[in-house]
Motif scaffolding. Structure first.
Motif, PDB file in Angstrom:
ATOM      1  N   HIS A 229       0.828  -1.205   0.000  1.00 43.01           N
ATOM      2  CA  HIS A 229       0.000   0.000   0.000  1.00 43.01           C
ATOM      3  C   HIS A 229       0.868   1.262   0.000  1.00 43.01           C
ATOM      4  N   VAL A 230       1.958   1.225   0.754  1.00 39.93           N
ATOM      5  CA  VAL A 230       2.864   2.375   0.783  1.00 39.93           C
ATOM      6  C   VAL A 230       3.464   2.614  -0.603  1.00 39.93           C
ATOM      7  N   LEU A 231       3.859   1.532  -1.278  1.00 38.39           N
ATOM      8  CA  LEU A 231       4.416   1.672  -2.623  1.00 38.39           C
ATOM      9  C   LEU A 231       3.383   2.243  -3.588  1.00 38.39           C
ATOM     10  N   ARG A 232       2.151   1.769  -3.482  1.00 39.25           N
ATOM     11  CA  ARG A 232       1.092   2.265  -4.369  1.00 39.25           C
ATOM     12  C   ARG A 232       0.830   3.751  -4.134  1.00 39.25           C
ATOM     13  N   ALA A 233       0.796   4.150  -2.878  1.00 41.10           N
ATOM     14  CA  ALA A 233       0.589   5.566  -2.575  1.00 41.10           C
ATOM     15  C   ALA A 233       1.753   6.411  -3.099  1.00 41.10           C
ATOM     16  N   SER A 234       2.977   5.897  -2.963  1.00 37.13           N
ATOM     17  CA  SER A 234       4.151   6.632  -3.449  1.00 37.13           C
ATOM     18  C   SER A 234       4.118   6.771  -4.965  1.00 37.13           C
ATOM     19  N   GLU A 235       3.799   5.662  -5.658  1.00 36.73           N
ATOM     20  CA  GLU A 235       3.757   5.706  -7.117  1.00 36.73           C
ATOM     21  C   GLU A 235       2.635   6.618  -7.603  1.00 36.73           C
ATOM     22  N   TRP A 236       1.504   6.578  -6.907  1.00 31.93           N
ATOM     23  CA  TRP A 236       0.378   7.442  -7.289  1.00 31.93           C
ATOM     24  C   TRP A 236       0.757   8.911  -7.109  1.00 31.93           C
ATOM     25  N   THR A 237       1.465   9.194  -6.020  1.00 28.92           N
ATOM     26  CA  THR A 237       1.910  10.560  -5.773  1.00 28.92           C
ATOM     27  C   THR A 237       2.865  11.035  -6.864  1.00 28.92           C
ATOM     28  N   GLU A 238       3.785  10.156  -7.269  1.00 27.62           N
ATOM     29  CA  GLU A 238       4.719  10.520  -8.323  1.00 27.62           C
ATOM     30  C   GLU A 238       4.002  10.766  -9.647  1.00 27.62           C
ATOM     31  N   SER A 239       2.987   9.946  -9.949  1.00 24.32           N
ATOM     32  CA  SER A 239       2.240  10.146 -11.188  1.00 24.32           C
ATOM     33  C   SER A 239       1.468  11.463 -11.159  1.00 24.32           C
ATOM     34  N   LEU A 240       0.965  11.831  -9.971  1.00 26.87           N
ATOM     35  CA  LEU A 240       0.263  13.117  -9.861  1.00 26.87           C
ATOM     36  C   LEU A 240       1.214  14.289 -10.089  1.00 26.87           C
ATOM     37  N   ARG A 241       2.454  14.137  -9.679  1.00 26.73           N
ATOM     38  CA  ARG A 241       3.413  15.213  -9.918  1.00 26.73           C
ATOM     39  C   ARG A 241       3.596  15.435 -11.417  1.00 26.73           C
ATOM     40  N   ASP A 242       3.670  14.330 -12.178  1.00 27.73           N
ATOM     41  CA  ASP A 242       3.772  14.464 -13.625  1.00 27.73           C
ATOM     42  C   ASP A 242       2.502  15.078 -14.207  1.00 27.73           C
ATOM     43  N   MET A 243       1.340  14.688 -13.659  1.00 29.16           N
ATOM     44  CA  MET A 243       0.075  15.219 -14.164  1.00 29.16           C
ATOM     45  C   MET A 243      -0.048  16.716 -13.929  1.00 29.16           C
ATOM     46  N   VAL A 244       0.284  17.158 -12.726  1.00 32.47           N
ATOM     47  CA  VAL A 244       0.126  18.587 -12.424  1.00 32.47           C
ATOM     48  C   VAL A 244       1.136  19.419 -13.223  1.00 32.47           C
ATOM     49  N   THR A 245       2.320  18.855 -13.498  1.00 31.23           N
ATOM     50  CA  THR A 245       3.283  19.552 -14.350  1.00 31.23           C
ATOM     51  C   THR A 245       2.747  19.664 -15.769  1.00 31.23           C
ATOM     52  N   THR A 246       2.131  18.574 -16.246  1.00 33.98           N
ATOM     53  CA  THR A 246       1.545  18.595 -17.587  1.00 33.98           C
ATOM     54  C   THR A 246       0.401  19.601 -17.670  1.00 33.98           C
ATOM     55  N   VAL A 247      -0.431  19.645 -16.625  1.00 40.40           N
ATOM     56  CA  VAL A 247      -1.542  20.599 -16.609  1.00 40.40           C
ATOM     57  C   VAL A 247      -1.011  22.019 -16.648  1.00 40.40           C
TER      58      VAL A 247
END
Length: 322
Positions: A229-247
């Motif tokens: 679960h910790v890994l999933r939360a970390s990976e999700w957080t990293e993907s959001l960083r890419d998303m907000v940069t793209t936005v």
């Protein structure tokens, strides 16, 4: 306090060291907003590391886990989504609460600086697990499980916010303040990453400390699931960083595209308006020209203006300049 798996009444804080000497005893002591003297006395009684006690009260302590000779110290952060969400686009939507813990062979001491962390949820998670049977490892697991679940809620809220901005980006009527909202979500995401990413270190340290003690091997799958679960939360957080940069970059690109469209239309209309200006200005000269002072000359000049304007409008429209 539990003795041989059964809850006990009459626990006294002053006798905590005596309770921890019994092999069949499990003690959980939750301390809210303590002063330095209380923790210092407790550290002397239980032989807690002095620097760990300082870290439990220090401001802006990072998420971490440190293994000492007699105990393991950890600091984690629970994240809550504000309800209702703030109306101000620049305001943060997250509340972050710190929880520190001292893991002893037969007990857990938690130190909270905020009253808003749901400590009852930890107790319920511990009871659902039947944790008295598995000792302090189950108690620590219940606490970390509640903290990690709060991370998922926060990541989901930020994900929803970013998706809402993506919808607004390509809407016909882009709402105002989208740039401020993007910066606000980006700041929240940075704060969330600071507390989510180091959780891998915390879970690993506590799990290995427990395995070294060779206690409660039944908890191995639970800690493995928690680490997942910790890994999933970390990976999700990293993907959001890419998303907000793209936005953010897409918003700037769309603004440039809209500016180019506006300039293109203004240039087209300026060219159309320049034609009658040029012709009427030519006819306004104080020289003789064909049709001067005649009705036919007026009709001819007007017809030339209308014809050229129509031709320019058709050409610009065909090239999508208008």
């Amino acid at each position: 306090m539990w003795r041989h798996g059964k809850p006990q009444d009459g626990f006294e804080f002053s006798s905590i060291s005596d309770c921890l000497t019994d092999d069949g005893t499990l003690v959980w002591c939750d301390i809210y907003d303590p002063n330095h003297a209380i923790l210092k006395d407790l550290a002397n009684e239980l032989e807690l590391d002095t620097w760990a006690v300082e870290d439990a009260l220090a401001e802006a302590e990072r998420t971490k886990a440190v293994v000492y000779r007699t105990h393991t110290f950890f600091t984690v952060y629970s994240v809550a989504v504000k309800d209702p969400l703030p109306e101000d686009d620049a305001a943060s939507i997250l509340d972050i609460h710190r929880i520190s813990g001292f893991v002893l062979p037969r007990g857990l001491i938690t130190v909270r600086l905020s009253p808003h962390f749901d400590i009852d949820a930890v107790s319920e998670r511990f009871d659902e697990l039947g944790g008295q049977e598995f000792g302090v490892g189950a108690l620590v697991h219940g606490l970390l499980d509640v903290v990690v679940d709060s991370h998922f809620d926060a990541v989901q809220a930020l994900d929803d916010g970013i998706e809402a901005i993506e919808d607004d980006l390509f809407a016909n009527n882009t709402r105002k303040g989208i740039q401020r909202k993007t910066f606000s979500l980006r700041k929240d995401l940075v704060e969330l990453r600071r507390v989510v990413l180091p959780m891998r270190e915390v879970v690993n340290s506590i799990q290995h400390r427990r395995l070294d003690a060779k206690t409660s091997p039944e908890l191995d799958p639970l800690y493995a699931d928690l680490y997942d679960h910790v890994l999933r939360a970390s990976e999700w957080t990293e993907s959001l960083r890419d998303m907000v940069t793209t936005v953010f970059e897409t918003n700037l690109s769309l603004q440039d595209a809209r500016l180019n469209t506006v300039m293109k239309k203004l240039t087209g209309w300026a060219a159309i308006i320049a034609v009658p200006t040029a012709i009427t200005g030519f006819y306004g000269q104080n020289v003789l020209y064909p049709g001067i002072d005649t009705f036919g000359g007026f009709v001819t000049s007007t017809a030339i203006i209308v014809l050229i304007v129509i031709v320019l409008y058709w050409m610009f429209k065909r090239r999508d300049w208008l």
